[in-house]
Design a protein around this motif. Sequence first.
Motif, PDB file in Angstrom:
ATOM      1  N   ILE A   2       0.818  -1.212   0.000  1.00  0.00           N
ATOM      2  CA  ILE A   2       0.000   0.000   0.000  1.00  0.00           C
ATOM      3  C   ILE A   2       0.857   1.268   0.000  1.00  0.00           C
ATOM      4  CG2 ILE A   2      -1.744   1.281   1.306  1.00  0.00           C
ATOM      5  CD1 ILE A   2      -2.879  -1.539   2.009  1.00  0.00           C
ATOM      6  N   GLU A   3       1.916   1.316   0.812  1.00  0.00           N
ATOM      7  CA  GLU A   3       2.756   2.526   0.852  1.00  0.00           C
ATOM      8  C   GLU A   3       3.413   2.791  -0.497  1.00  0.00           C
ATOM      9  OE1 GLU A   3       2.907   0.271   3.262  1.00  0.00           O
ATOM     10  OE2 GLU A   3       2.263   1.382   5.049  1.00  0.00           O
ATOM     11  N   ALA A   4       3.856   1.720  -1.161  1.00  0.00           N
ATOM     12  CA  ALA A   4       4.580   1.894  -2.420  1.00  0.00           C
ATOM     13  C   ALA A   4       3.639   2.064  -3.612  1.00  0.00           C
ATOM     14  CB  ALA A   4       5.509   0.710  -2.644  1.00  0.00           C
ATOM     15  N   SER A   5       2.328   1.923  -3.414  1.00  0.00           N
ATOM     16  CA  SER A   5       1.341   1.942  -4.514  1.00  0.00           C
ATOM     17  C   SER A   5       1.737   0.975  -5.615  1.00  0.00           C
ATOM     18  CB  SER A   5       1.195   3.337  -5.131  1.00  0.00           C
ATOM     19  OG  SER A   5       0.801   4.249  -4.161  1.00  0.00           O
ATOM     20  N   LYS A   6       2.156  -0.208  -5.217  1.00  0.00           N
ATOM     21  CA  LYS A   6       2.632  -1.185  -6.196  1.00  0.00           C
ATOM     22  C   LYS A   6       2.117  -2.572  -5.851  1.00  0.00           C
ATOM     23  CE  LYS A   6       7.095   0.123  -8.131  1.00  0.00           C
ATOM     24  NZ  LYS A   6       7.252  -0.631  -9.314  1.00  0.00           N
ATOM     25  N   ILE A   7       2.137  -3.434  -6.854  1.00  0.00           N
ATOM     26  CA  ILE A   7       1.884  -4.848  -6.577  1.00  0.00           C
ATOM     27  C   ILE A   7       3.173  -5.424  -5.994  1.00  0.00           C
ATOM     28  CG2 ILE A   7       1.375  -7.097  -7.573  1.00  0.00           C
ATOM     29  CD1 ILE A   7      -0.213  -5.716  -9.706  1.00  0.00           C
ATOM     30  N   ASP A   8       3.062  -6.052  -4.831  1.00  0.00           N
ATOM     31  CA  ASP A   8       4.228  -6.675  -4.222  1.00  0.00           C
ATOM     32  C   ASP A   8       4.529  -8.004  -4.909  1.00  0.00           C
ATOM     33  OD1 ASP A   8       6.092  -6.721  -1.804  1.00  0.00           O
ATOM     34  OD2 ASP A   8       5.077  -8.658  -1.655  1.00  0.00           O
ATOM     35  N   GLY A   9       3.503  -8.794  -5.117  1.00  0.00           N
ATOM     36  CA  GLY A   9       3.743 -10.076  -5.757  1.00  0.00           C
ATOM     37  C   GLY A   9       2.463 -10.782  -6.147  1.00  0.00           C
ATOM     38  N   LEU A  10       2.645 -11.846  -6.896  1.00  0.00           N
ATOM     39  CA  LEU A  10       1.529 -12.691  -7.315  1.00  0.00           C
ATOM     40  C   LEU A  10       1.574 -13.947  -6.459  1.00  0.00           C
ATOM     41  CD1 LEU A  10       1.890 -12.324 -11.187  1.00  0.00           C
ATOM     42  CD2 LEU A  10       0.418 -11.015  -9.642  1.00  0.00           C
ATOM     43  N   TYR A  11       0.478 -14.227  -5.806  1.00  0.00           N
ATOM     44  CA  TYR A  11       0.426 -15.325  -4.857  1.00  0.00           C
ATOM     45  C   TYR A  11      -0.093 -16.563  -5.564  1.00  0.00           C
ATOM     46  CZ  TYR A  11      -0.749 -17.712  -0.481  1.00  0.00           C
ATOM     47  OH  TYR A  11      -0.845 -18.602   0.559  1.00  0.00           O
ATOM     48  N   VAL A  12       0.756 -17.570  -5.623  1.00  0.00           N
ATOM     49  CA  VAL A  12       0.392 -18.843  -6.261  1.00  0.00           C
ATOM     50  C   VAL A  12       0.217 -19.852  -5.146  1.00  0.00           C
ATOM     51  CG1 VAL A  12       1.127 -20.604  -7.911  1.00  0.00           C
ATOM     52  CG2 VAL A  12       1.675 -18.206  -8.341  1.00  0.00           C
ATOM     53  N   SER A  13      -1.020 -20.314  -4.941  1.00  0.00           N
ATOM     54  CA  SER A  13      -1.293 -21.106  -3.739  1.00  0.00           C
ATOM     55  C   SER A  13      -0.972 -22.583  -3.918  1.00  0.00           C
ATOM     56  CB  SER A  13      -2.752 -20.933  -3.318  1.00  0.00           C
ATOM     57  OG  SER A  13      -3.593 -21.335  -4.373  1.00  0.00           O
ATOM     58  N   ASP A  14      -0.925 -23.036  -5.166  1.00  0.00           N
ATOM     59  CA  ASP A  14      -0.703 -24.466  -5.374  1.00  0.00           C
ATOM     60  C   ASP A  14       0.322 -24.667  -6.490  1.00  0.00           C
ATOM     61  OD1 ASP A  14      -0.982 -27.169  -5.100  1.00  0.00           O
ATOM     62  OD2 ASP A  14      -2.789 -27.312  -6.348  1.00  0.00           O
ATOM     63  N   PRO A  15       1.591 -24.269  -6.233  1.00  0.00           N
ATOM     64  CA  PRO A  15       2.570 -24.287  -7.330  1.00  0.00           C
ATOM     65  C   PRO A  15       2.994 -25.707  -7.708  1.00  0.00           C
ATOM     66  CG  PRO A  15       3.615 -23.567  -5.301  1.00  0.00           C
ATOM     67  CD  PRO A  15       2.169 -23.737  -4.997  1.00  0.00           C
ATOM     68  N   ASN A  16       3.553 -25.786  -8.908  1.00  0.00           N
ATOM     69  CA  ASN A  16       4.079 -27.032  -9.461  1.00  0.00           C
ATOM     70  C   ASN A  16       5.113 -27.637  -8.505  1.00  0.00           C
ATOM     71  OD1 ASN A  16       5.317 -28.960 -11.045  1.00  0.00           O
ATOM     72  ND2 ASN A  16       5.455 -27.653 -12.865  1.00  0.00           N
ATOM     73  N   PRO A  17       4.922 -28.882  -8.039  1.00  0.00           N
ATOM     74  CA  PRO A  17       5.857 -29.487  -7.086  1.00  0.00           C
ATOM     75  C   PRO A  17       7.250 -29.704  -7.673  1.00  0.00           C
ATOM     76  CG  PRO A  17       4.135 -31.054  -7.733  1.00  0.00           C
ATOM     77  CD  PRO A  17       3.758 -29.734  -8.313  1.00  0.00           C
ATOM     78  N   VAL A  18       7.369 -29.687  -8.983  1.00  0.00           N
ATOM     79  CA  VAL A  18       8.696 -29.795  -9.605  1.00  0.00           C
ATOM     80  C   VAL A  18       9.517 -28.538  -9.281  1.00  0.00           C
ATOM     81  CG1 VAL A  18       9.901 -29.925 -11.826  1.00  0.00           C
ATOM     82  CG2 VAL A  18       7.821 -31.269 -11.447  1.00  0.00           C
ATOM     83  N   LEU A  19       8.841 -27.407  -9.132  1.00  0.00           N
ATOM     84  CA  LEU A  19       9.532 -26.139  -8.901  1.00  0.00           C
ATOM     85  C   LEU A  19       9.549 -25.751  -7.425  1.00  0.00           C
ATOM     86  CD1 LEU A  19       7.942 -24.199 -11.879  1.00  0.00           C
ATOM     87  CD2 LEU A  19      10.334 -24.862 -11.691  1.00  0.00           C
ATOM     88  N   MET A  32       3.004  -1.735   4.377  1.00  0.00           N
ATOM     89  CA  MET A  32       1.975  -2.696   4.760  1.00  0.00           C
ATOM     90  C   MET A  32       1.509  -3.450   3.512  1.00  0.00           C
ATOM     91  SD  MET A  32      -1.602  -2.095   6.764  1.00  0.00           S
ATOM     92  CE  MET A  32      -1.711  -0.522   5.949  1.00  0.00           C
ATOM     93  N   ARG A  33       1.474  -4.782   3.642  1.00  0.00           N
ATOM     94  CA  ARG A  33       1.058  -5.578   2.495  1.00  0.00           C
ATOM     95  C   ARG A  33      -0.277  -6.253   2.790  1.00  0.00           C
ATOM     96  NH1 ARG A  33       6.004  -9.237   0.848  1.00  0.00           N
ATOM     97  NH2 ARG A  33       6.069  -9.658   3.065  1.00  0.00           N
ATOM     98  N   LYS A  34      -1.142  -6.225   1.789  1.00  0.00           N
ATOM     99  CA  LYS A  34      -2.480  -6.804   1.941  1.00  0.00           C
ATOM    100  C   LYS A  34      -2.803  -7.623   0.699  1.00  0.00           C
ATOM    101  CE  LYS A  34      -4.387  -4.522   5.583  1.00  0.00           C
ATOM    102  NZ  LYS A  34      -4.660  -5.275   6.819  1.00  0.00           N
ATOM    103  N   PHE A  35      -3.616  -8.654   0.912  1.00  0.00           N
ATOM    104  CA  PHE A  35      -4.125  -9.409  -0.221  1.00  0.00           C
ATOM    105  C   PHE A  35      -5.214  -8.605  -0.918  1.00  0.00           C
ATOM    106  CE2 PHE A  35      -2.788 -13.647   1.666  1.00  0.00           C
ATOM    107  CZ  PHE A  35      -1.969 -13.967   0.605  1.00  0.00           C
ATOM    108  N   LEU A  36      -5.264  -8.733  -2.227  1.00  0.00           N
ATOM    109  CA  LEU A  36      -6.334  -8.107  -3.001  1.00  0.00           C
ATOM    110  C   LEU A  36      -7.701  -8.513  -2.452  1.00  0.00           C
ATOM    111  CD1 LEU A  36      -7.685  -6.765  -5.490  1.00  0.00           C
ATOM    112  CD2 LEU A  36      -7.095  -8.793  -6.796  1.00  0.00           C
ATOM    113  N   THR A  37      -7.861  -9.791  -2.125  1.00  0.00           N
ATOM    114  CA  THR A  37      -9.167 -10.261  -1.665  1.00  0.00           C
ATOM    115  C   THR A  37      -9.562  -9.670  -0.313  1.00  0.00           C
ATOM    116  OG1 THR A  37      -8.059 -12.216  -0.845  1.00  0.00           O
ATOM    117  CG2 THR A  37      -9.157 -12.419  -2.960  1.00  0.00           C
ATOM    118  N   GLU A  38      -8.532  -9.242   0.484  1.00  0.00           N
ATOM    119  CA  GLU A  38      -8.835  -8.590   1.765  1.00  0.00           C
ATOM    120  C   GLU A  38      -9.355  -7.174   1.535  1.00  0.00           C
ATOM    121  OE1 GLU A  38      -5.884  -8.641   5.216  1.00  0.00           O
ATOM    122  OE2 GLU A  38      -4.714  -9.412   3.536  1.00  0.00           O
ATOM    123  N   LEU A  39      -8.828  -6.527   0.494  1.00  0.00           N
ATOM    124  CA  LEU A  39      -9.150  -5.117   0.258  1.00  0.00           C
ATOM    125  C   LEU A  39     -10.499  -4.948  -0.429  1.00  0.00           C
ATOM    126  CD1 LEU A  39      -5.659  -3.920  -1.003  1.00  0.00           C
ATOM    127  CD2 LEU A  39      -6.700  -3.389   1.190  1.00  0.00           C
TER     128      LEU A  39
END
Lengths: 101, 80
Positions: A31-48, B1-8
């Motif tokens: 939020i402070e940086a007004s940026k996407i921090d990362g993409l959350y992959v909940s079930d990644p490929n077990p090879v990786l 502060m980091r938040k999930f999109l789905t939380e926001l």
Amino acid sequence: MLVEMTELIGRQVYTPEGRLLGEVANVVVDIEASKIDGLYVSDPNPVLVEDSRPVNVPYRWVSSVNDVVLLKYFPKRVSMKRGARATGSASAPEEEAPAAR
Amino acid sequence: MRKFLTELRGKTVMTNDGQILGAIENFVIDTQTGGIAHVLVTASEDVESRLFQTDASGRLVLPFKSMRAVKDVVVMDLGK
């Protein structure tokens, strides 16, 4: 390209070697940086990723976003450090693939 | 502060003088940089959306940088 953030959810993420890492399950917002921090992959490929543990792929590793998300970097293999397994919880956004570049 | 999109999404948005604007619906991002340009807010019924910039589907378009506190509600400093 300007898009709405929810359009990222469900997109497949590929490594530069063409391996499928998984689908974007959520987006981590800095939020402070007004940026996407990362993409959350909940079930990644077990090879990786060992045990398919959820990973937050830093957005600086993203090369392009169109029909799929293409990464410019991803570690050969992500594994938990020895000893971290007992305490390591899958409570992302804290969890992140190591070896930042 | 980091938040999930789905939380926001769905959080109530208020101005810093206490007016409720609506609920967060989405964000506009630049896929090249990962930068977040705007917050898209579904206006609540008693909001004069004419006073704000809106998109084609009538959502309020607010600058992301005016987001202040993000707790139970989101406070926007629109500096009017």
